[in-house]
Design a protein around this motif. Structure first.
Motif, mmCIF file in Angstrom:
data_model
loop_
_atom_site.group_PDB
_atom_site.id
_atom_site.type_symbol
_atom_site.label_atom_id
_atom_site.label_comp_id
_atom_site.label_asym_id
_atom_site.label_seq_id
_atom_site.Cartn_x
_atom_site.Cartn_y
_atom_site.Cartn_z
ATOM 1 N N VAL A 2 -6.526 -0.957 -3.419
ATOM 2 C CA VAL A 2 -6.146 0.388 -3.369
ATOM 3 C C VAL A 2 -6.520 1.409 -4.366
ATOM 4 O O VAL A 2 -6.980 2.451 -3.793
ATOM 5 C CB VAL A 2 -4.497 0.337 -3.440
ATOM 6 C CG1 VAL A 2 -3.900 1.619 -3.576
ATOM 7 C CG2 VAL A 2 -3.700 -0.413 -2.269
ATOM 8 N N ASP B 89 -3.972 7.235 2.868
ATOM 9 C CA ASP B 89 -2.858 7.107 3.821
ATOM 10 C C ASP B 89 -2.197 8.557 3.997
ATOM 11 O O ASP B 89 -2.146 9.260 2.949
ATOM 12 C CB ASP B 89 -1.821 6.145 3.922
ATOM 13 C CG ASP B 89 -2.464 4.590 4.054
ATOM 14 O OD1 ASP B 89 -3.738 4.654 4.313
ATOM 15 O OD2 ASP B 89 -1.767 3.769 3.556
ATOM 16 N N LYS C 293 -2.359 4.788 8.581
ATOM 17 C CA LYS C 293 -3.211 4.394 7.459
ATOM 18 C C LYS C 293 -4.589 4.893 7.674
ATOM 19 O O LYS C 293 -5.239 5.099 8.821
ATOM 20 C CB LYS C 293 -3.326 2.698 8.079
ATOM 21 C CG LYS C 293 -4.317 2.012 6.945
ATOM 22 C CD LYS C 293 -3.994 0.435 7.532
ATOM 23 C CE LYS C 293 -4.834 -0.494 6.660
ATOM 24 N NZ LYS C 293 -4.802 -0.056 5.169
ATOM 25 N N ASN C 294 -5.122 5.216 6.551
ATOM 26 C CA ASN C 294 -6.634 5.738 6.399
ATOM 27 C C ASN C 294 -6.823 7.034 7.084
ATOM 28 O O ASN C 294 -8.066 7.071 7.641
ATOM 29 C CB ASN C 294 -7.667 4.486 6.682
ATOM 30 C CG ASN C 294 -7.474 3.468 5.641
ATOM 31 O OD1 ASN C 294 -6.783 3.535 4.721
ATOM 32 N ND2 ASN C 294 -7.848 2.352 6.293
ATOM 33 N N GLU D 231 0.940 -1.334 -0.033
ATOM 34 C CA GLU D 231 0.030 -0.007 0.080
ATOM 35 C C GLU D 231 0.918 1.451 -0.021
ATOM 36 O O GLU D 231 0.450 2.367 0.442
ATOM 37 C CB GLU D 231 -0.948 0.022 1.305
ATOM 38 C CG GLU D 231 -2.156 -0.855 0.959
ATOM 39 C CD GLU D 231 -3.001 -0.725 2.047
ATOM 40 O OE1 GLU D 231 -3.000 0.258 3.198
ATOM 41 O OE2 GLU D 231 -4.045 -1.501 2.229
ATOM 42 N N LYS E 180 -0.819 4.381 -1.638
ATOM 43 C CA LYS E 180 -2.082 4.684 -1.086
ATOM 44 C C LYS E 180 -1.795 5.950 -0.033
ATOM 45 O O LYS E 180 -2.495 5.856 1.021
ATOM 46 C CB LYS E 180 -2.747 3.601 -0.238
ATOM 47 C CG LYS E 180 -4.282 3.734 0.135
ATOM 48 C CD LYS E 180 -4.836 2.670 0.774
ATOM 49 C CE LYS E 180 -5.945 2.884 1.462
ATOM 50 N NZ LYS E 180 -6.569 1.677 2.345
ATOM 51 N N ASP F 167 -10.044 2.551 -3.206
ATOM 52 C CA ASP F 167 -9.977 3.384 -1.899
ATOM 53 C C ASP F 167 -9.500 4.887 -2.512
ATOM 54 O O ASP F 167 -10.434 5.704 -2.210
ATOM 55 C CB ASP F 167 -9.002 2.986 -1.115
ATOM 56 C CG ASP F 167 -9.630 1.880 -0.160
ATOM 57 O OD1 ASP F 167 -10.721 1.680 -0.026
ATOM 58 O OD2 ASP F 167 -8.709 1.449 0.721
#
Length: 101
Positions: free
Chosen positions: A34, A74, A79-80, A1, A4, A37
């Motif tokens: 990915v 991210d 993360k996120n 990721e 991301k 998202d």
């Protein structure tokens, strides 16, 4: 990721602008977790909720990221950390396709 992150979302937003995407015109997002998202989050930000259609190409996107209203990216090592609730207009998932993976 590793891709991301918010800079990837910014690149997608610039691509939307250069392509002349209109606010009411759905964007087609083809990819795995990915991509779904990031594409969904960019659609949420672009002109405040541009609709999008999801074509899932991985199991993760087909059962988790694709049909979910959660979109994210991210940033700053978290993360996120960026996100929005912006479900796709429609999610296309062909389970037979997963057999080819």
């Amino acid at each position: 990721e590793k891709d991301k992150d918010i800079s990837s979302v910014e690149k997608i937003l610039i691509d939307f602008k250069r392509a002349g995407v209109a606010r009411c015109e759905p964007v087609l997002i083809v990819g795995g977790g990915v991509i779904t998202d990031l594409g969904g989050f960019a659609s949420a930000l672009y002109h405040r909720n541009t609709p999008y259609v999801m074509l899932c190409t991985s199991i993760v996107s087909g059962i988790d990221a694709g049909p979910s209203p959660r979109t994210c990216a991210d940033g700053y090592g978290y993360k996120n950390i960026y996100g929005a609730y912006h479900p796709p207009v429609v999610t296309l998932t062909d389970r037979a396709f997963f057999k080819t993976l």
